[in-house]
Motif scaffolding. Structure first.
Motif, PDB file in Angstrom:
ATOM      1  N   GLY A   1       0.795  -1.218   0.000  1.00 55.40           N
ATOM      2  CA  GLY A   1       0.000   0.000   0.000  1.00 55.40           C
ATOM      3  C   GLY A   1       0.825   1.264   0.000  1.00 55.40           C
ATOM      4  O   GLY A   1       0.281   2.362  -0.199  1.00 55.40           O
ATOM      5  N   ARG A   2       2.133   1.140   0.233  1.00 53.54           N
ATOM      6  CA  ARG A   2       3.006   2.323   0.265  1.00 53.54           C
ATOM      7  C   ARG A   2       4.057   2.281  -0.848  1.00 53.54           C
ATOM      8  O   ARG A   2       4.429   3.321  -1.385  1.00 53.54           O
ATOM      9  N   PHE A   3       4.552   1.094  -1.174  1.00 52.81           N
ATOM     10  CA  PHE A   3       5.589   0.928  -2.199  1.00 52.81           C
ATOM     11  C   PHE A   3       4.975   0.307  -3.449  1.00 52.81           C
ATOM     12  O   PHE A   3       4.071  -0.532  -3.364  1.00 52.81           O
ATOM     13  N   THR A   4       5.514   0.702  -4.598  1.00 52.38           N
ATOM     14  CA  THR A   4       5.084   0.127  -5.867  1.00 52.38           C
ATOM     15  C   THR A   4       6.310  -0.205  -6.702  1.00 52.38           C
ATOM     16  O   THR A   4       7.163   0.654  -6.928  1.00 52.38           O
ATOM     17  N   ILE A   5       6.368  -1.468  -7.157  1.00 55.55           N
ATOM     18  CA  ILE A   5       7.458  -1.888  -8.030  1.00 55.55           C
ATOM     19  C   ILE A   5       6.933  -1.962  -9.455  1.00 55.55           C
ATOM     20  O   ILE A   5       5.799  -2.383  -9.690  1.00 55.55           O
ATOM     21  N   SER A   6       7.759  -1.534 -10.404  1.00 54.31           N
ATOM     22  CA  SER A   6       7.369  -1.577 -11.813  1.00 54.31           C
ATOM     23  C   SER A   6       8.606  -1.784 -12.663  1.00 54.31           C
ATOM     24  O   SER A   6       9.733  -1.674 -12.180  1.00 54.31           O
ATOM     25  N   ARG A   7       8.365  -2.121 -13.922  1.00 52.38           N
ATOM     26  CA  ARG A   7       9.472  -2.262 -14.869  1.00 52.38           C
ATOM     27  C   ARG A   7       9.202  -1.331 -16.034  1.00 52.38           C
ATOM     28  O   ARG A   7       8.138  -1.406 -16.657  1.00 52.38           O
ATOM     29  N   ASP A   8      10.154  -0.467 -16.348  1.00 60.99           N
ATOM     30  CA  ASP A   8       9.924   0.440 -17.476  1.00 60.99           C
ATOM     31  C   ASP A   8      10.482  -0.132 -18.771  1.00 60.99           C
ATOM     32  O   ASP A   8      10.223   0.405 -19.832  1.00 60.99           O
ATOM     33  N   ASN A   9      11.236  -1.197 -18.666  1.00 61.01           N
ATOM     34  CA  ASN A   9      11.585  -2.001 -19.840  1.00 61.01           C
ATOM     35  C   ASN A   9      12.067  -3.350 -19.315  1.00 61.01           C
ATOM     36  O   ASN A   9      11.987  -3.618 -18.111  1.00 61.01           O
ATOM     37  N   ALA A  10      12.583  -4.187 -20.175  1.00 63.73           N
ATOM     38  CA  ALA A  10      12.914  -5.557 -19.769  1.00 63.73           C
ATOM     39  C   ALA A  10      14.078  -5.621 -18.781  1.00 63.73           C
ATOM     40  O   ALA A  10      14.245  -6.619 -18.088  1.00 63.73           O
ATOM     41  N   LYS A  11      14.878  -4.540 -18.718  1.00 58.64           N
ATOM     42  CA  LYS A  11      16.087  -4.604 -17.901  1.00 58.64           C
ATOM     43  C   LYS A  11      16.112  -3.592 -16.767  1.00 58.64           C
ATOM     44  O   LYS A  11      17.095  -3.522 -16.025  1.00 58.64           O
ATOM     45  N   ASN A  12      15.082  -2.800 -16.626  1.00 63.31           N
ATOM     46  CA  ASN A  12      15.063  -1.764 -15.597  1.00 63.31           C
ATOM     47  C   ASN A  12      13.850  -1.919 -14.696  1.00 63.31           C
ATOM     48  O   ASN A  12      12.754  -2.258 -15.175  1.00 63.31           O
ATOM     49  N   THR A  13      14.057  -1.648 -13.412  1.00 63.76           N
ATOM     50  CA  THR A  13      12.943  -1.662 -12.491  1.00 63.76           C
ATOM     51  C   THR A  13      12.953  -0.410 -11.629  1.00 63.76           C
ATOM     52  O   THR A  13      14.008   0.171 -11.384  1.00 63.76           O
ATOM     53  N   ILE A  14      11.766  -0.017 -11.199  1.00 65.18           N
ATOM     54  CA  ILE A  14      11.571   1.175 -10.380  1.00 65.18           C
ATOM     55  C   ILE A  14      10.892   0.762  -9.084  1.00 65.18           C
ATOM     56  O   ILE A  14       9.982  -0.077  -9.102  1.00 65.18           O
ATOM     57  N   LEU A  15      11.319   1.343  -7.964  1.00 69.51           N
ATOM     58  CA  LEU A  15      10.610   1.166  -6.699  1.00 69.51           C
ATOM     59  C   LEU A  15      10.162   2.551  -6.238  1.00 69.51           C
ATOM     60  O   LEU A  15      10.991   3.373  -5.837  1.00 69.51           O
ATOM     61  N   GLN A  16       8.870   2.804  -6.337  1.00 67.02           N
ATOM     62  CA  GLN A  16       8.298   4.051  -5.865  1.00 67.02           C
ATOM     63  C   GLN A  16       7.897   3.871  -4.416  1.00 67.02           C
ATOM     64  O   GLN A  16       7.080   3.007  -4.105  1.00 67.02           O
ATOM     65  N   MET A  17       8.468   4.695  -3.540  1.00 68.42           N
ATOM     66  CA  MET A  17       8.232   4.549  -2.106  1.00 68.42           C
ATOM     67  C   MET A  17       7.524   5.802  -1.594  1.00 68.42           C
ATOM     68  O   MET A  17       8.085   6.904  -1.679  1.00 68.42           O
ATOM     69  N   ASN A  18       6.311   5.625  -1.108  1.00 66.66           N
ATOM     70  CA  ASN A  18       5.515   6.738  -0.576  1.00 66.66           C
ATOM     71  C   ASN A  18       5.251   6.529   0.907  1.00 66.66           C
ATOM     72  O   ASN A  18       5.417   5.426   1.430  1.00 66.66           O
ATOM     73  N   SER A  19       4.818   7.572   1.564  1.00 63.90           N
ATOM     74  CA  SER A  19       4.484   7.511   2.998  1.00 63.90           C
ATOM     75  C   SER A  19       5.603   6.851   3.789  1.00 63.90           C
ATOM     76  O   SER A  19       5.357   5.949   4.603  1.00 63.90           O
ATOM     77  N   LEU A  20       6.809   7.292   3.548  1.00 63.03           N
ATOM     78  CA  LEU A  20       7.971   6.656   4.174  1.00 63.03           C
ATOM     79  C   LEU A  20       7.975   6.853   5.678  1.00 63.03           C
ATOM     80  O   LEU A  20       7.537   7.895   6.201  1.00 63.03           O
ATOM     81  N   LYS A  21       8.481   5.827   6.361  1.00 64.72           N
ATOM     82  CA  LYS A  21       8.557   5.809   7.819  1.00 64.72           C
ATOM     83  C   LYS A  21      10.025   5.667   8.240  1.00 64.72           C
ATOM     84  O   LYS A  21      10.842   5.135   7.488  1.00 64.72           O
ATOM     85  N   PRO A  22      10.351   6.077   9.450  1.00 61.23           N
ATOM     86  CA  PRO A  22      11.736   5.901   9.907  1.00 61.23           C
ATOM     87  C   PRO A  22      12.205   4.451   9.831  1.00 61.23           C
ATOM     88  O   PRO A  22      13.385   4.194   9.557  1.00 61.23           O
ATOM     89  N   GLU A  23      11.290   3.515  10.034  1.00 59.47           N
ATOM     90  CA  GLU A  23      11.671   2.097   9.973  1.00 59.47           C
ATOM     91  C   GLU A  23      11.967   1.612   8.560  1.00 59.47           C
ATOM     92  O   GLU A  23      12.398   0.473   8.373  1.00 59.47           O
ATOM     93  N   ASP A  24      11.729   2.442   7.550  1.00 58.25           N
ATOM     94  CA  ASP A  24      12.128   2.103   6.185  1.00 58.25           C
ATOM     95  C   ASP A  24      13.604   2.416   5.925  1.00 58.25           C
ATOM     96  O   ASP A  24      14.132   2.086   4.860  1.00 58.25           O
ATOM     97  N   THR A  25      14.247   3.045   6.887  1.00 60.34           N
ATOM     98  CA  THR A  25      15.667   3.372   6.738  1.00 60.34           C
ATOM     99  C   THR A  25      16.494   2.100   6.601  1.00 60.34           C
ATOM    100  O   THR A  25      16.414   1.197   7.430  1.00 60.34           O
ATOM    101  N   ALA A  26      17.256   2.029   5.524  1.00 59.37           N
ATOM    102  CA  ALA A  26      18.044   0.827   5.230  1.00 59.37           C
ATOM    103  C   ALA A  26      18.866   1.069   3.962  1.00 59.37           C
ATOM    104  O   ALA A  26      18.652   2.067   3.258  1.00 59.37           O
ATOM    105  N   VAL A  27      19.762   0.141   3.695  1.00 55.51           N
ATOM    106  CA  VAL A  27      20.397   0.091   2.375  1.00 55.51           C
ATOM    107  C   VAL A  27      19.512  -0.798   1.499  1.00 55.51           C
ATOM    108  O   VAL A  27      19.174  -1.914   1.894  1.00 55.51           O
ATOM    109  N   TYR A  28      19.133  -0.268   0.353  1.00 58.64           N
ATOM    110  CA  TYR A  28      18.262  -0.985  -0.564  1.00 58.64           C
ATOM    111  C   TYR A  28      19.082  -1.570  -1.712  1.00 58.64           C
ATOM    112  O   TYR A  28      19.889  -0.863  -2.335  1.00 58.64           O
ATOM    113  N   TYR A  29      18.859  -2.866  -1.961  1.00 59.71           N
ATOM    114  CA  TYR A  29      19.606  -3.581  -2.985  1.00 59.71           C
ATOM    115  C   TYR A  29      18.667  -4.082  -4.075  1.00 59.71           C
ATOM    116  O   TYR A  29      17.570  -4.572  -3.790  1.00 59.71           O
TER     117      TYR A  29
END
Length: 119
Positions: free
Chosen positions: A65-93
């Motif tokens: 309900g807060r994050f959305t993953i999508s692919r804009d082509n066969a080799k690329n992906t996007i992670l849209q992160m909304n309503s971020l919380k302090p507990e989302d703090t991390a290194v994202y891989y």
């Protein structure tokens, strides 16, 4: 050889948004699935979201309900992160799994991008 590179991390206030991008390159024949993981200090790496070549998506309960993953082509992906919380703090891989031009399976990781949610 397959390379994966993430971009788009940074510092954002609670309730804000960030958009992470991931690009895979190299001797790629096909990518089966692309995933986002995250690892907070002192915690294990956890799966955040996945998207298959057919566009099927899955999310960790903590980000539904807060994050959305999508692919804009066969080799690329996007992670849209909304309503971020302090507990989302991390290194994202970003992780990409597929087969290369020799039809050998690959499982490639990016170097990670820091996301910090703080006021």
């Amino acid at each position: 050889q397959v390379q994966v590179v993430e971009s788009g991390g940074g510092l954002v206030q609670p309730g804000g948004s960030l958009r992470l991008s991931c690009a895979a390159s190299g001797t790629i024949f096909s990518i089966y699935v692309m995933c986002w993981y995250r690892q907070a200090p002192g915690k294990q790496r956890e799966l955040v979201a996945t998207i298959s070549s057919g566009g099927n998506t899955n999310y960790a309960d903590s980000v539904k309900g807060r994050f959305t993953i999508s692919r804009d082509n066969a080799k690329n992906t996007i992670l849209q992160m909304n309503s971020l919380k302090p507990e989302d703090t991390a290194v994202y891989y970003c992780n990409a799994r597929g087969s290369d031009l020799r039809r050998t399976v690959f499982d490639s990781w990016g170097q990670g991008t820091q996301v910090t949610v703080s006021s």
